[in-house]
Design a protein around this motif. Structure first.
Motif, mmCIF file in Angstrom:
data_model
loop_
_atom_site.group_PDB
_atom_site.id
_atom_site.type_symbol
_atom_site.label_atom_id
_atom_site.label_comp_id
_atom_site.label_asym_id
_atom_site.label_seq_id
_atom_site.Cartn_x
_atom_site.Cartn_y
_atom_site.Cartn_z
ATOM 1 N N GLY A 13 0.824 -1.198 0.000
ATOM 2 C CA GLY A 13 0.000 0.000 0.000
ATOM 3 C C GLY A 13 0.854 1.242 0.000
ATOM 4 N N ASP A 14 0.189 2.404 -0.015
ATOM 5 C CA ASP A 14 0.904 3.664 0.024
ATOM 6 C C ASP A 14 0.017 4.740 0.632
ATOM 7 O OD1 ASP A 14 -0.637 5.185 -2.108
ATOM 8 O OD2 ASP A 14 0.170 3.592 -3.365
ATOM 9 N N VAL A 15 0.658 5.812 1.079
ATOM 10 C CA VAL A 15 -0.051 6.989 1.568
ATOM 11 C C VAL A 15 0.577 8.217 0.910
ATOM 12 C CG1 VAL A 15 -0.761 6.006 3.781
ATOM 13 C CG2 VAL A 15 1.412 7.195 3.620
ATOM 14 N N SER A 16 -0.275 9.172 0.535
ATOM 15 C CA SER A 16 0.219 10.415 -0.059
ATOM 16 C C SER A 16 0.706 11.340 1.043
ATOM 17 C CB SER A 16 -0.893 11.113 -0.844
ATOM 18 O OG SER A 16 -1.221 10.353 -1.978
ATOM 19 N N ILE A 38 0.240 18.482 -10.916
ATOM 20 C CA ILE A 38 0.575 17.766 -12.152
ATOM 21 C C ILE A 38 1.411 16.554 -11.779
ATOM 22 C CG2 ILE A 38 1.737 17.918 -14.376
ATOM 23 C CD1 ILE A 38 1.219 20.930 -14.306
ATOM 24 N N GLY A 39 0.984 15.387 -12.203
ATOM 25 C CA GLY A 39 1.706 14.153 -11.914
ATOM 26 C C GLY A 39 1.229 13.529 -10.616
ATOM 27 N N PRO A 40 1.792 12.369 -10.287
ATOM 28 C CA PRO A 40 1.395 11.689 -9.048
ATOM 29 C C PRO A 40 1.871 12.440 -7.803
ATOM 30 C CG PRO A 40 3.167 10.495 -10.131
ATOM 31 C CD PRO A 40 2.774 11.609 -11.060
ATOM 32 N N ASN A 41 1.203 12.201 -6.690
ATOM 33 C CA ASN A 41 1.589 12.802 -5.408
ATOM 34 C C ASN A 41 2.890 12.173 -4.902
ATOM 35 O OD1 ASN A 41 -0.782 14.267 -5.433
ATOM 36 N ND2 ASN A 41 -1.865 12.849 -4.094
ATOM 37 N N HIS A 42 3.599 12.893 -4.013
ATOM 38 C CA HIS A 42 4.702 12.277 -3.276
ATOM 39 C C HIS A 42 4.053 11.264 -2.329
ATOM 40 C CE1 HIS A 42 7.432 15.162 -4.912
ATOM 41 N NE2 HIS A 42 7.142 16.153 -4.087
ATOM 42 N N LYS A 43 4.715 10.116 -2.113
ATOM 43 C CA LYS A 43 4.117 9.047 -1.314
ATOM 44 C C LYS A 43 5.138 8.377 -0.412
ATOM 45 C CE LYS A 43 1.195 7.570 -5.145
ATOM 46 N NZ LYS A 43 0.849 6.463 -5.995
ATOM 47 N N ILE A 44 4.598 7.630 0.531
ATOM 48 C CA ILE A 44 5.370 6.612 1.243
ATOM 49 C C ILE A 44 4.768 5.283 0.795
ATOM 50 C CG2 ILE A 44 5.970 5.585 3.457
ATOM 51 C CD1 ILE A 44 5.623 8.401 4.674
ATOM 52 N N VAL A 45 5.611 4.407 0.280
ATOM 53 C CA VAL A 45 5.178 3.122 -0.271
ATOM 54 C C VAL A 45 5.671 2.006 0.642
ATOM 55 C CG1 VAL A 45 5.367 1.588 -2.271
ATOM 56 C CG2 VAL A 45 5.319 4.049 -2.615
ATOM 57 N N VAL A 46 4.835 1.001 0.875
ATOM 58 C CA VAL A 46 5.231 -0.175 1.641
ATOM 59 C C VAL A 46 5.200 -1.380 0.703
ATOM 60 C CG1 VAL A 46 4.705 -1.697 3.586
ATOM 61 C CG2 VAL A 46 4.315 0.775 3.790
ATOM 62 N N CYS A 103 10.203 -9.503 4.319
ATOM 63 C CA CYS A 103 10.640 -8.184 4.769
ATOM 64 C C CYS A 103 9.701 -7.130 4.202
ATOM 65 C CB CYS A 103 12.064 -7.900 4.303
ATOM 66 S SG CYS A 103 13.290 -8.940 5.123
ATOM 67 N N TYR A 104 9.284 -6.216 5.062
ATOM 68 C CA TYR A 104 8.420 -5.102 4.673
ATOM 69 C C TYR A 104 9.285 -3.838 4.695
ATOM 70 C CZ TYR A 104 4.783 -8.485 5.519
ATOM 71 O OH TYR A 104 4.016 -9.620 5.472
ATOM 72 N N VAL A 105 9.367 -3.173 3.568
ATOM 73 C CA VAL A 105 10.199 -1.985 3.434
ATOM 74 C C VAL A 105 9.297 -0.802 3.106
ATOM 75 C CG1 VAL A 105 12.085 -0.898 2.148
ATOM 76 C CG2 VAL A 105 12.165 -3.350 2.636
ATOM 77 N N SER A 106 9.402 0.268 3.904
ATOM 78 C CA SER A 106 8.690 1.503 3.581
ATOM 79 C C SER A 106 9.728 2.501 3.089
ATOM 80 C CB SER A 106 7.948 2.056 4.801
ATOM 81 O OG SER A 106 8.849 2.496 5.782
ATOM 82 N N ARG A 107 9.354 3.236 2.041
ATOM 83 C CA ARG A 107 10.291 4.186 1.442
ATOM 84 C C ARG A 107 9.541 5.336 0.804
ATOM 85 N NH1 ARG A 107 9.962 3.309 -3.959
ATOM 86 N NH2 ARG A 107 9.060 1.339 -4.560
ATOM 87 N N ALA A 108 10.231 6.446 0.638
ATOM 88 C CA ALA A 108 9.645 7.610 -0.013
ATOM 89 C C ALA A 108 9.663 7.413 -1.519
ATOM 90 C CB ALA A 108 10.439 8.862 0.354
#
Length: 169
Positions: A37-40, A46-54, A67-72
């Protein structure tokens, strides 16, 4: 008779295209991630939002560990085109998701996942280390560049039942 030499600009475009294809091909190697998943974090007009992705990665050398990795993930126009450089911050949590077993002996330290975080120079890496004394698998995530990496990192550990010895090469 006119010369049929390609222009310098055309050669530069062809060279860049060939290099980009080679990089894209090499970036596809390794374990594949399942996006959880992700959160904005920042809205972009214009373009996709900045997110944190898991993302979830199953350890290819150890059955039963994920392993679960969260990253910008950078958005905007550059992010949408895959040209942006993502930030170096990442966090990791690895867990036993089933019975742990080892198909073959593990090296004392091994890179188990790698994913590009910029078009050319930057990669997010996950390294597995074996702590044989404590019968534990230690996972470290960090980001590096061709020239200079980042000291920001995250570590997690998965203890293995004492009845199951971790085979080390």
């Amino acid at each position: 008779m006119p010369s049929v030499r390609p222009s310098r600009r055309r050669l530069a475009v062809l060279s860049f295209t060939a290099a980009a294809l080679a990089l894209a091909t090499s970036a596809c190697s390794g374990a594949s991630a399942d996006e959880i998943g992700d959160v904005s974090t920042v809205f972009k007009f214009i373009g996709p939002n900045h997110k944190i992705v898991v993302d979830a990665y199953d350890d290819p050398g150890v059955q039963g560990v994920t392993c679960y990795v969260s990253r910008a993930k950078t958005g905007g126009i550059k992010g949408g085109l895959g040209l942006a450089e993502d930030k170096s911050e990442a966090s990791i949590a690895c867990r036993a998701v089933g019975p742990i077993s080892f198909p073959k002996a593990l090296p004392k330290q091994e890179e188990v996942f790698s994913e590009r975080s910029s078009l050319v120079f930057k990669r997010l890496r996950v390294v597995r280390m074996v702590d044989a004394k404590r019968n534990t698998l230690v996972y470290l995530t960090y980001s590096d560049r061709v020239i200079e990496g980042s000291p920001q990192n995250s570590v997690t550990a998965v203890p293995v039942d004492r009845g199951t010895v971790i085979p080390v090469k």
